[in-house]
Design a protein around this motif. Structure first.
Motif, mmCIF file in Angstrom:
data_model
loop_
_atom_site.group_PDB
_atom_site.id
_atom_site.type_symbol
_atom_site.label_atom_id
_atom_site.label_comp_id
_atom_site.label_asym_id
_atom_site.label_seq_id
_atom_site.Cartn_x
_atom_site.Cartn_y
_atom_site.Cartn_z
ATOM 1 N N GLY A 175 4.254 0.827 5.337
ATOM 2 C CA GLY A 175 3.420 2.008 5.518
ATOM 3 C C GLY A 175 2.955 2.486 4.155
ATOM 4 N N LEU A 176 1.666 2.729 4.013
ATOM 5 C CA LEU A 176 1.091 3.223 2.766
ATOM 6 C C LEU A 176 0.466 4.593 3.013
ATOM 7 C CD1 LEU A 176 -0.825 0.037 1.540
ATOM 8 C CD2 LEU A 176 1.498 0.738 0.932
ATOM 9 N N PHE A 177 0.593 5.487 2.052
ATOM 10 C CA PHE A 177 -0.084 6.768 2.196
ATOM 11 C C PHE A 177 -0.640 7.233 0.850
ATOM 12 C CE2 PHE A 177 4.140 8.176 0.908
ATOM 13 C CZ PHE A 177 3.909 9.317 0.140
ATOM 14 N N GLU A 178 -1.622 8.102 0.929
ATOM 15 C CA GLU A 178 -2.230 8.670 -0.284
ATOM 16 C C GLU A 178 -2.580 10.130 -0.014
ATOM 17 O OE1 GLU A 178 -5.746 7.940 -3.619
ATOM 18 O OE2 GLU A 178 -5.649 6.628 -1.858
ATOM 19 N N ILE A 179 -2.370 10.973 -1.015
ATOM 20 C CA ILE A 179 -2.730 12.384 -0.957
ATOM 21 C C ILE A 179 -3.692 12.657 -2.110
ATOM 22 C CG2 ILE A 179 -1.873 14.746 -1.158
ATOM 23 C CD1 ILE A 179 0.803 13.749 -0.051
ATOM 24 N N ASN A 180 -4.939 12.986 -1.764
ATOM 25 C CA ASN A 180 -5.948 13.180 -2.801
ATOM 26 C C ASN A 180 -7.155 13.899 -2.222
ATOM 27 O OD1 ASN A 180 -5.705 12.530 -5.579
ATOM 28 N ND2 ASN A 180 -5.316 10.395 -5.025
ATOM 29 N N PRO A 181 -8.018 14.430 -3.080
ATOM 30 C CA PRO A 181 -9.240 15.076 -2.571
ATOM 31 C C PRO A 181 -10.340 14.068 -2.267
ATOM 32 C CG PRO A 181 -9.128 15.330 -4.946
ATOM 33 C CD PRO A 181 -7.859 14.642 -4.522
ATOM 34 N N VAL A 182 -11.245 14.460 -1.382
ATOM 35 C CA VAL A 182 -12.476 13.709 -1.119
ATOM 36 C C VAL A 182 -13.638 14.684 -1.255
ATOM 37 C CG1 VAL A 182 -11.347 12.062 0.413
ATOM 38 C CG2 VAL A 182 -12.402 14.107 1.372
ATOM 39 N N HIS A 183 -14.859 14.141 -1.317
ATOM 40 C CA HIS A 183 -16.028 14.979 -1.550
ATOM 41 C C HIS A 183 -17.130 14.618 -0.566
ATOM 42 C CE1 HIS A 183 -13.753 14.738 -5.310
ATOM 43 N NE2 HIS A 183 -14.205 15.949 -5.576
ATOM 44 N N ASP A 184 -17.829 15.627 -0.100
ATOM 45 C CA ASP A 184 -18.883 15.442 0.891
ATOM 46 C C ASP A 184 -20.020 16.402 0.561
ATOM 47 O OD1 ASP A 184 -20.483 15.565 3.319
ATOM 48 O OD2 ASP A 184 -18.803 14.609 4.344
ATOM 49 N N LYS A 185 -21.247 15.876 0.509
ATOM 50 C CA LYS A 185 -22.401 16.712 0.152
ATOM 51 C C LYS A 185 -22.605 17.883 1.109
ATOM 52 C CE LYS A 185 -25.422 13.444 -2.284
ATOM 53 N NZ LYS A 185 -26.725 12.751 -2.227
ATOM 54 N N ARG A 186 -22.052 17.794 2.301
ATOM 55 C CA ARG A 186 -22.270 18.839 3.301
ATOM 56 C C ARG A 186 -21.310 20.007 3.145
ATOM 57 N NH1 ARG A 186 -21.187 15.386 8.383
ATOM 58 N NH2 ARG A 186 -19.437 14.922 7.004
ATOM 59 N N PHE B 239 -2.732 7.768 5.971
ATOM 60 C CA PHE B 239 -1.586 6.874 6.157
ATOM 61 C C PHE B 239 -2.045 5.648 6.923
ATOM 62 C CE2 PHE B 239 1.647 5.279 9.060
ATOM 63 C CZ PHE B 239 2.718 5.041 8.213
ATOM 64 N N VAL B 240 -1.486 4.478 6.578
ATOM 65 C CA VAL B 240 -1.740 3.263 7.343
ATOM 66 C C VAL B 240 -0.424 2.504 7.477
ATOM 67 C CG1 VAL B 240 -2.450 2.002 5.268
ATOM 68 C CG2 VAL B 240 -3.084 1.116 7.508
ATOM 69 N N PHE B 241 -0.171 2.022 8.693
ATOM 70 C CA PHE B 241 0.976 1.137 8.933
ATOM 71 C C PHE B 241 0.429 -0.211 9.348
ATOM 72 C CE2 PHE B 241 4.195 -1.062 11.315
ATOM 73 C CZ PHE B 241 5.341 -0.834 10.551
ATOM 74 N N SER B 242 0.985 -1.282 8.767
ATOM 75 C CA SER B 242 0.482 -2.616 9.078
ATOM 76 C C SER B 242 1.628 -3.622 9.044
ATOM 77 C CB SER B 242 -0.598 -3.017 8.060
ATOM 78 O OG SER B 242 -1.307 -4.139 8.501
ATOM 79 N N ALA B 243 1.546 -4.584 9.951
ATOM 80 C CA ALA B 243 2.529 -5.674 10.004
ATOM 81 C C ALA B 243 1.795 -6.971 10.293
ATOM 82 C CB ALA B 243 3.567 -5.394 11.084
ATOM 83 N N ALA C 270 7.695 5.163 3.956
ATOM 84 C CA ALA C 270 6.324 4.871 3.527
ATOM 85 C C ALA C 270 6.237 4.857 1.998
ATOM 86 C CB ALA C 270 5.352 5.900 4.101
ATOM 87 N N ASN C 271 5.226 4.171 1.485
ATOM 88 C CA ASN C 271 5.027 4.025 0.048
ATOM 89 C C ASN C 271 3.756 4.742 -0.378
ATOM 90 O OD1 ASN C 271 7.138 1.723 -0.609
ATOM 91 N ND2 ASN C 271 6.038 1.110 1.246
ATOM 92 N N GLU C 272 3.854 5.594 -1.381
ATOM 93 C CA GLU C 272 2.664 6.298 -1.864
ATOM 94 C C GLU C 272 1.912 5.433 -2.864
ATOM 95 O OE1 GLU C 272 1.166 10.558 -3.745
ATOM 96 O OE2 GLU C 272 3.287 10.023 -3.873
#
Length: 850
Positions: free
Chosen positions: A608-619, A635-639, A542-544
């Motif tokens: 395959g693509l992946f990312e590691i990062n924070p997200v934010h939610d008002k709740r 992660f997403v895999f696509s062909a 996979a590729n970051e």
């Protein structure tokens, strides 16, 4: 920001008597970066105040006059008449006997050409008559754009100076000056430094001299202020955006050119003189940083009464501004208007239907304070960048509106002799921003600066720039400080630290490296775990990628996420980066189509693509009430269709799950796959994460403790269509913190078993309603619970087969590998294990071994 050294000196700025080189050095190190130093004196060197003693018509030119001027014999080496007068040919129509004007002697440069192609005046012959130098207009003196005639100088044009023939005009109009251009970005958080008074105060402070603002600026004026007057009413419908609005009516105003001293000051700092009223408002803005605006009362009033309304635009409203630009307004803008006219785009620019002209007799002067974020947003939206915008979007103090307006009224009455104030000052003041005391200890300041300043030294530094020390506690180790009203940036003790450090001079702090222990720092478990995830997925091919933490309203809506849960930026760089993202998956999916289209993997277009990062939610908030940064892995895999048909026969779901399974093995975690029913799909922890996925083709991920940590599956039709995803696309998103807690296994290398590995295939007839995941987990658990000691077991699905027309039964075939570290397994041991497992499966699922 252009500041005039001479102008600042009029406010008593200490340290301004030093050399300009030293001044610029101190400003650069303790206030802001200096971009340019302009020496205005060089433009006007040698230009004199002269008197036209007499003049006659040119014998050979109807439009020319021969003037004889008196320079008090100041100029050397020039041809004179016997009476000492100098002959100059002039084409101006306003020449008169006894007139005082400006003369550029031969050999001197015309100021308006100084920075372009310098034009040096010489003695020349014009139609047979000798002309020694030239008589100059304001335009040629680079003081305004007025070129209608030569400059007519009178007592009106100077302040506290005598008009003496032969003196240089650079001393008469303070043109022996230095203009210091300081980078605006250095003052982004300092609204007070967009005025000459503010910079003069800071210059005094950095030279450790006490500064006192003019009385009119700081002394409370006992002026009767009303909410409405018989001729003037203010209605503020948006008090959250217009925090203060003051206005007054002045009658019998004469619109005329400003005195030369005023035109000179404005020209030096880059403001074009227009007329006395506009110039006064610009002068006060440049002096204090507070913009003002003047309206023609007769163009605003109805039946000799003015009703000013501050509101947001109505639907489909538009306004034509002073620069003739017509803009369509929207609901966020601030409008200054009457019941039937739009007068100004508040804080930005006035309209062309109420501007002052030569026929104006009565004016309304406004002095207001607007929300800084709204002004910046409006300016960026319409591409309008005025001097008023530059100041309003820095957050001016509401407290300076009144003293600035009172001083403006005073100047207007003085520069328009017959003018009079015909209304009381009318005000709307819904929001006051009074500064509150801040307690800060001596040690708090010294510890952060690395200094050993005494309480007295700190006090002097702050008092020099007009901070108030309310009290010193008995322990004499701390201060109670209140910032002056113009310092809207001082809110917390750290601001006081910064102020003391800057005024003391960071160059004066001893350079000493901080003490550091050589003991290894404690490993950050989260960072280490993220590194482990990256390595595992990279090893799987996979590729970051790294995408923006912000996203657009459109992507949030396409993802079916609740936009009310997303934090919105009040000052976004663009509409594409307006909201904090609620999950990582939409950001990844945006990158799929462009990579498929680029065909970067050539023959087999899959990735395959992946990312590691924070997200934010008002709740989601922590115990301190601050928003949580939820760490996620997506992660997403696509062909593309051609590759998928060539290489894959099953659903894309299983390819994404394969990556997830391998990842879990690598990190030593165990997740269970569960039906994505309505309740789990809308679980608080993954609600906005799950929305891009197709519920019927996804699985909810849970830890051994039953905590929902994410989702794996294929994407719903809406997002697939909008983002042009290939049909063979699937992925997952999981919570890293939960994943880290469940990853309690430490992977260790072990030697390969010396004994042979044995495989056995087995098939079960299973009721159709039984789910594969549940059945697979049960078999694996049975095998592990009953296996021989020190034996590894691997279970792999071979096939799920259901004959055509069969509704109740399906066949599941598995291959089982057994490998003992103690011995070679016998047939009896393997058969016994399979027999026990088959009986347990039969009891649990009513499934039979074939």
């Amino acid at each position: 920001m252009k500041v005039s050294k001479n102008w600042m000196k009029t406010y008593g700025g200490q340290g301004l008597n030093t050399s300009v080189e030293n001044l610029v050095e101190r400003i650069g190190s303790q206030l802001g970066a200096v971009e340019e130093i302009i020496k205005t004196e060089a433009k006007y060197d040698g230009i004199l105040l002269v008197k036209i003693v007499e003049y006659i018509k040119h014998p050979d030119a109807d439009k020319l006059n021969i003037c004889f001027i008196d320079d008090a014999r100041t100029t050397k080496n020039i041809i004179r008449r016997k009476d000492g007068l100098i002959q100059v040919v002039c084409g101006a129509s306003n020449v008169r006997q006894g007139m005082l004007t400006a003369w550029i002697p031969p050999g001197h440069i015309v100021p308006s050409s100084f920075n372009k192609d310098p034009f040096v005046i010489e003695t020349i012959t014009i139609r047979g008559q000798q002309s020694n130098g030239m008589l100059a207009s304001l335009s040629e003196l680079a003081l305004s754009e007025d070129h209608q005639g030569i400059v007519d100088i009178s007592n009106y044009d100077v302040i506290d100076k005598k008009l003496i023939v032969g003196q240089q005009i650079k001393y008469l109009f303070d043109l022996d000056d230095y203009i210091i251009d300081i980078e605006n970005k250095m003052f982004t958080h300092r609204p007070d430094l967009f005025g000459q008074i503010g910079v003069a105060r800071e210059v005094s402070g950095i030279y450790r001299k006490k500064f006192e603002s003019p009385d009119w600026y700081t002394v409370n004026n006992k002026i009767n202020i009303v909410s409405s007057d018989t001729k003037l009413k203010i209605e503020n419908k948006i008090p959250n955006l217009c925090r203060r609005y003051l206005a007054v009516i002045l009658d019998n105003v004469e619109i005329k050119p400003s005195p030369i001293w005023l035109q000179s000051i404005l020209s030096k700092v880059g403001i074009r003189p227009i007329n006395n009223i506009v110039d006064i408002t610009n002068y006060m803005m440049m002096a204090t940083g507070q913009p003002l605006h003047a309206f023609d009362f007769d163009k605003v009033s109805i039946n000799n009464k003015a009703h000013i309304i501050i509101r947001n635009p109505k639907e489909k409203e538009s306004i034509t501004l002073l620069d003739s630009k017509n803009i369509k307004l929207n609901g966020d803008d601030i409008l200054i208007c009457t019941q039937d006219k739009l007068l100004a785009l508040g804080g930005v620019m006035g309209s062309n239907n109420s501007e002052i002209d030569n026929n104006t007799k009565t004016i309304i002067i406004e002095c207001a304070n607007f929300d800084m974020y709204n002004i910046r947003k409006t300016s960026m939206k319409y591409g309008i960048f005025t001097d008023a915008v530059t100041r309003f979007n820095k957050g001016q103090s509401t407290e300076q509106c009144l003293p600035v307006l009172i001083k403006t009224i005073e100047m207007t009455l003085k520069l328009s002799d017959k003018a009079k104030q015909t209304s009381q000052i009318v005000e709307s003041y819904p929001t006051s921003n009074q500064n509150t005391p801040i307690k800060v200890s001596m040690s708090f300041i010294n510890d952060r600066l690395g200094t050993e300043l005494s309480l007295k030294e700190m006090t002097n530094l702050l008092v020099n720039v007009e901070f108030k020390i309310l009290s010193v506690p008995a322990d004499k180790k701390s201060l109670h400080v209140i910032a002056p009203f113009w310092r809207t940036d001082i809110n917390i003790p750290e601001d006081i630290v910064e102020e003391v450090g800057r005024l003391y001079g960071y160059d004066n702090i001893i350079l000493e490296l901080p003490y550091r222990k050589i003991t290894p720092v404690v490993t950050n478990k989260l960072i280490a775990f993220k590194t482990r995830l990256r390595e595992a997925l990279s090893n799987l091919g996979a590729n970051e990628i790294l995408t923006y933490s912000f996203t657009s309203k459109e992507i949030i809506n396409i993802s079916s996420q609740n936009i009310r849960d997303a934090f919105q930026l009040s000052n976004a760089l663009s509409p594409e980066l307006e909201y904090y993202r609620l999950s990582l998956t939409p950001s990844l999916l945006e990158k799929v189509h462009i990579n498929i289209k680029a065909n970067i993997f050539n023959e087999n277009n899959q990735f395959g693509l992946f990312e590691i990062n924070p997200v934010h939610d008002k709740r989601s908030y922590n115990l301190d009430g601050l928003p949580l940064e939820e760490q996620k892995l997506a992660f997403v895999f696509s062909a593309d269709d051609k590759t998928a048909a060539k290489l894959y026969s099953g659903s894309a779901y299983y390819q994404a799950r394969k990556y997830l399974d391998e990842l879990m093995i690598n990190i030593g975690a165990n997740l269970s796959y569960n039906i994505a029913d309505e309740e789990s799909f809308n679980h608080l922890g993954i609600k906005n994460i799950a929305t891009p996925y197709e519920k019927n083709r996804s699985a909810i991920l849970k830890t051994d403790q039953g905590e929902i940590v994410g989702i794996v599956g294929e994407y719903n039709k809406n997002i697939s269509t909008k983002l042009k995803l290939p049909a063979f696309s699937a992925g997952f998103e999981v919570d890293i913190n939960f994943l880290m807690k469940s990853s309690n296994k430490v992977l260790k290398y072990v030697s390969v078993s010396k004994f042979p590995k044995i495989s056995q295939d087995v098939t079960f007839k299973v009721p159709s309603k039984v789910l594969f995941g549940e059945f697979n987990s049960f078999i694996l658990n049975c095998l592990n619970d009953n296996k021989p000691k020190n034996t590894d077991i691997i279970l792999k699905l071979l096939q799920i087969y259901q004959p055509d027309g069969e509704q109740k039964i399906k066949n599941m075939s598995f291959r089982i590998w057994l490998n003992s570290y103690d011995k070679t397994l016998t047939t009896e041991e393997i058969n016994h294990l399979l027999l026990v497992t088959s009986k347990l499966v039969e009891l649990e699922f009513k499934a039979f071994r074939v």
